[in-house]
Design an enzyme around this catalytic site. Structure first.
Site, PDB file in Angstrom:
ATOM      1  N   GLN A  70       2.645  -6.504  -3.646  1.00  0.00           N
ATOM      2  CA  GLN A  70       2.767  -6.186  -2.219  1.00  0.00           C
ATOM      3  C   GLN A  70       4.131  -5.553  -1.947  1.00  0.00           C
ATOM      4  OE1 GLN A  70       1.157  -9.276  -3.052  1.00  0.00           O
ATOM      5  NE2 GLN A  70      -0.792  -8.314  -2.591  1.00  0.00           N
ATOM      6  N   LYS A 102       2.222   2.462  -4.935  1.00  0.00           N
ATOM      7  CA  LYS A 102       2.927   2.036  -6.151  1.00  0.00           C
ATOM      8  C   LYS A 102       2.092   2.276  -7.392  1.00  0.00           C
ATOM      9  CE  LYS A 102       3.408  -2.217  -4.806  1.00  0.00           C
ATOM     10  NZ  LYS A 102       2.948  -2.131  -3.422  1.00  0.00           N
ATOM     11  N   GLY A 160      -4.597  -4.001  -4.440  1.00  0.00           N
ATOM     12  CA  GLY A 160      -5.598  -3.097  -4.996  1.00  0.00           C
ATOM     13  C   GLY A 160      -4.936  -1.787  -5.334  1.00  0.00           C
ATOM     14  N   HIS A 161      -4.814  -1.493  -6.604  1.00  0.00           N
ATOM     15  CA  HIS A 161      -4.219  -0.225  -7.004  1.00  0.00           C
ATOM     16  C   HIS A 161      -5.326   0.747  -7.384  1.00  0.00           C
ATOM     17  CE1 HIS A 161      -0.007  -1.979  -8.081  1.00  0.00           C
ATOM     18  NE2 HIS A 161      -0.252  -1.922  -6.800  1.00  0.00           N
ATOM     19  N   ASP A 219       0.813  -1.229   0.000  1.00  0.00           N
ATOM     20  CA  ASP A 219       0.000   0.000   0.000  1.00  0.00           C
ATOM     21  C   ASP A 219       0.837   1.265   0.000  1.00  0.00           C
ATOM     22  OD1 ASP A 219      -2.256  -1.671   0.305  1.00  0.00           O
ATOM     23  OD2 ASP A 219      -1.927  -1.707   2.463  1.00  0.00           O
TER      24      ASP A 219
HETATM   25  P1  IMP Z   1      -2.604 -12.624   1.733  1.00  0.00           P
HETATM   26  O1  IMP Z   1      -1.679 -12.052   0.723  1.00  0.00           O
HETATM   27  O2  IMP Z   1      -4.052 -12.345   1.430  1.00  0.00           O
HETATM   28  O3  IMP Z   1      -2.352 -14.074   2.000  1.00  0.00           O
HETATM   29  O4  IMP Z   1      -2.320 -11.883   3.125  1.00  0.00           O
HETATM   30  C1  IMP Z   1      -1.105 -12.079   3.832  1.00  0.00           C
HETATM   31  C2  IMP Z   1      -0.664 -10.808   4.504  1.00  0.00           C
HETATM   32  O5  IMP Z   1      -0.327  -9.850   3.516  1.00  0.00           O
HETATM   33  C3  IMP Z   1      -1.729 -10.156   5.373  1.00  0.00           C
HETATM   34  O6  IMP Z   1      -1.089  -9.531   6.482  1.00  0.00           O
HETATM   35  C4  IMP Z   1      -2.327  -9.101   4.481  1.00  0.00           C
HETATM   36  O7  IMP Z   1      -2.907  -8.048   5.193  1.00  0.00           O
HETATM   37  C5  IMP Z   1      -1.097  -8.669   3.718  1.00  0.00           C
HETATM   38  N1  IMP Z   1      -1.412  -8.112   2.403  1.00  0.00           N
HETATM   39  C6  IMP Z   1      -1.733  -8.783   1.293  1.00  0.00           C
HETATM   40  N2  IMP Z   1      -1.949  -7.936   0.276  1.00  0.00           N
HETATM   41  C7  IMP Z   1      -1.725  -6.709   0.734  1.00  0.00           C
HETATM   42  C8  IMP Z   1      -1.752  -5.413   0.138  1.00  0.00           C
HETATM   43  O8  IMP Z   1      -2.017  -5.224  -1.051  1.00  0.00           O
HETATM   44  N3  IMP Z   1      -1.459  -4.388   0.976  1.00  0.00           N
HETATM   45  C9  IMP Z   1      -1.137  -4.555   2.272  1.00  0.00           C
HETATM   46  N4  IMP Z   1      -1.100  -5.744   2.861  1.00  0.00           N
HETATM   47  C10 IMP Z   1      -1.381  -6.819   2.109  1.00  0.00           C
END
Ligand code: IMP
Length: 460
Positions: A258, A51, A75-76, A48
């Site tokens: 990420q 980017k 999510g961009h 977040d």
């Molecule tokens: P997952 O990628 O859904 O398996 O989540 C694993 C970890 O990555 C969790 O702590 C999420 O909150 C974090 N996470 C996944 N995608 C994002 C993102 O786009 N922004 C911030 N945190 C993320």
């Protein structure tokens, strides 16, 4: 200080930062004189970082934008005039009509991808011949989403706080080699076989471990075959695509979904995602040699946010937490969850510079700090044994129990709407650059696409 816009200049300046860079040889300087053909944009924090906006900006000067990891967990948000685009899977360059590729290191939820393609087309964007999906990327199947949610619920207090989009289970199946790949969509017989095999195994888990309903394999096969019809024209050999683009001297931008601290190998495990957001992940995902990457632009907020669970040394205590969250609009694009907010953490950022080989930094959302008279910056961690370090702890216990040591900088308390930063904001950026030893080349000063300053004053 360079003023607004000027992204072509940014690319040239990536190498033209000259003074104080004795290790850059003549050959490298020659290379830097040309436009930089391959740049990785990497999140330098916990995701977040903004980017999407930086990619969107640089994509305007690129020929191909490549997403190298993650899936619909990202999510961009791209704001173009009155239009807001929230894109999860397709690289954001597509909004500007730039060819966009999804690499082998990604996981793809076919329904989400189709939704994005439909939405873009409904808004007048061409996608055929511009969106390419690696045949080696893996599909997120319905049981992955169900298992992600079920596991999180079962973990209770120990949960990771995933986005529940099926990311972890899809990557796990990839590693155990029962995953279903995008290229399987092109062969109904193989697809049916693989779906039936996977469904048989997943249904046992769903039923016996989590007490959930089974998926009817035949229904999943039918739905996936429908997806296959829509997605088949987009399936490509993205390694060859990138190779040809680079050989032809095209400008290729790689974007991670990420951030560094969510990296499966180098992040704050287990509170990480299941892929490799660090810059090297771009080479792995697209099947190119690492030496073909010319620049690594680290993107960091001027402060820090984190969603989900896990330690967060510079997390803000007290009312300022809510103030930063509100001013920064810190709510997840995908999940709508409140993001935890912290002051800028230079220890974590120094780590990101190291593991990514960051060559310059983009500091986003500096305007969010404009209201603060004093701005703490975490410069060191105090470890449980009383020692202090500027380097990110290698052992999780040190990281889990460290305390932040802050230096307080003076705020600027005015809007950042000019062509130059006010002195205290300039000093803030300079402080960050000097502490990390990398130049800050871009600064985000507001939500709009144009609210970015390009800098050349802060060569480290
Ligand atoms: P997952 O990628 O859904 O398996 O989540 C694993 C970890 O990555 C969790 O702590 C999420 O909150 C974090 N996470 C996944 N995608 C994002 C993102 O786009 N922004 C911030 N945190 C993320």
């Amino acid at each position: 200080m360079r003023g607004r816009g000027g992204i072509a200049a940014f690319r040239q300046r990536c190498g033209a930062r000259g003074p104080g860079k004795p290790t850059v040889g003549a050959g490298a300087l020659r290379r830097y004189d040309a436009l930089v053909p391959a740049t990785v944009i990497v999140g330098a924090q916990w995701g977040d970082e903004g980017k999407g906006k930086i990619v969107d900006l640089l994509a305007q000067e690129s020929d191909l934008v490549c997403r190298y990891q993650g899936g619909p967990n990202a999510g961009h948000t791209i704001v173009v005039g009155d239009e807001t685009y929230k894109i999860r899977q397709i690289p954001s360059g597509i909004v500007g009509g730039v060819a966009s590729a999804i690499g082998a290191g990604c996981v793809v939820d076919p329904a989400v991808l189709i939704g994005e393609l439909d939405d873009l087309e409904a808004r007048g964007h061409t996608t055929r011949g511009l969106v390419f999906v690696s045949g080696n990327a893996h599909l997120i199947m319905p049981w992955h989403v169900a298992l992600d949610g079920a596991r999180e619920r079962k973990l209770g207090n120990l949960q990771i706080g995933t986005t529940r989009r099926g990311i972890g289970p899809a990557y796990a199946d990839k590693a155990t080699r029962i995953g279903i790949r995008v290229q399987d969509l092109l062969d109904p017989k193989i697809l049916r076989q693989k779906v039936e095999l996977a469904a048989g195994e997943k249904n046992i888990w769903l039923e016996r471990v989590y007490g959930l309903e089974r998926f009817a394999a035949e229904e999943v096969v039918d739905a996936t075959l429908r997806h296959a019809e829509r997605l088949a024209p987009y399936v490509a050999d993205t390694s060859l695509l990138v190779d040809h683009a680079l050989r032809d001297g095209k400008r290729v931008l790689f974007e991670g979904a990420q951030g560094t601290l969510l990296d499966l190998d180098h992040g704050t495990y287990p509170f990480v995602t299941s892929s490799s957001p660090i810059a090297a992940g771009a080479a792995v995902s697209f099947g190119i040699g690492p030496q073909r990457i010319d620049e690594v632009l680290g993107v960091s907020k001027a402060y820090v946010t984190r969603v989900g669970e896990g330690p967060f040394p510079s997390e803000i205590t007290g009312a300022a937490q809510e103030r930063v969250r509100t001013l920064g609009g810190e709510f997840g694009t995908v999940t709508g969850r409140e993001r935890r907010c912290g002051w800028l953490d230079l220890v974590a950022l120094r780590f990101a510079v190291r593991v990514n080989g960051v060559t310059s930094l983009a500091l986003t959302k500096l305007d969010v700090l404009s209201e603060f008279a004093e701005i703490p910056v975490c410069v060191r961690y105090r470890l449980p044994d009383g020692t202090e370090t500027v380097d990110f702890p290698a052992h999780q216990s040190d990281f889990h129990h460290c305390a932040p040591v802050f230096e307080v900088l003076r705020g600027w308390e005015c809007a950042l709407d000019g062509d130059a930063l006010p002195p205290n904001a300039d000093a803030y950026v300079g402080f960050v650059s000097a502490a990390l030893g990398v130049p800050v080349s871009l600064v985000g000063t507001g939500a709009g696409r144009e609210a970015v300053l390009t800098l050349d004053a802060h060569a480290a």
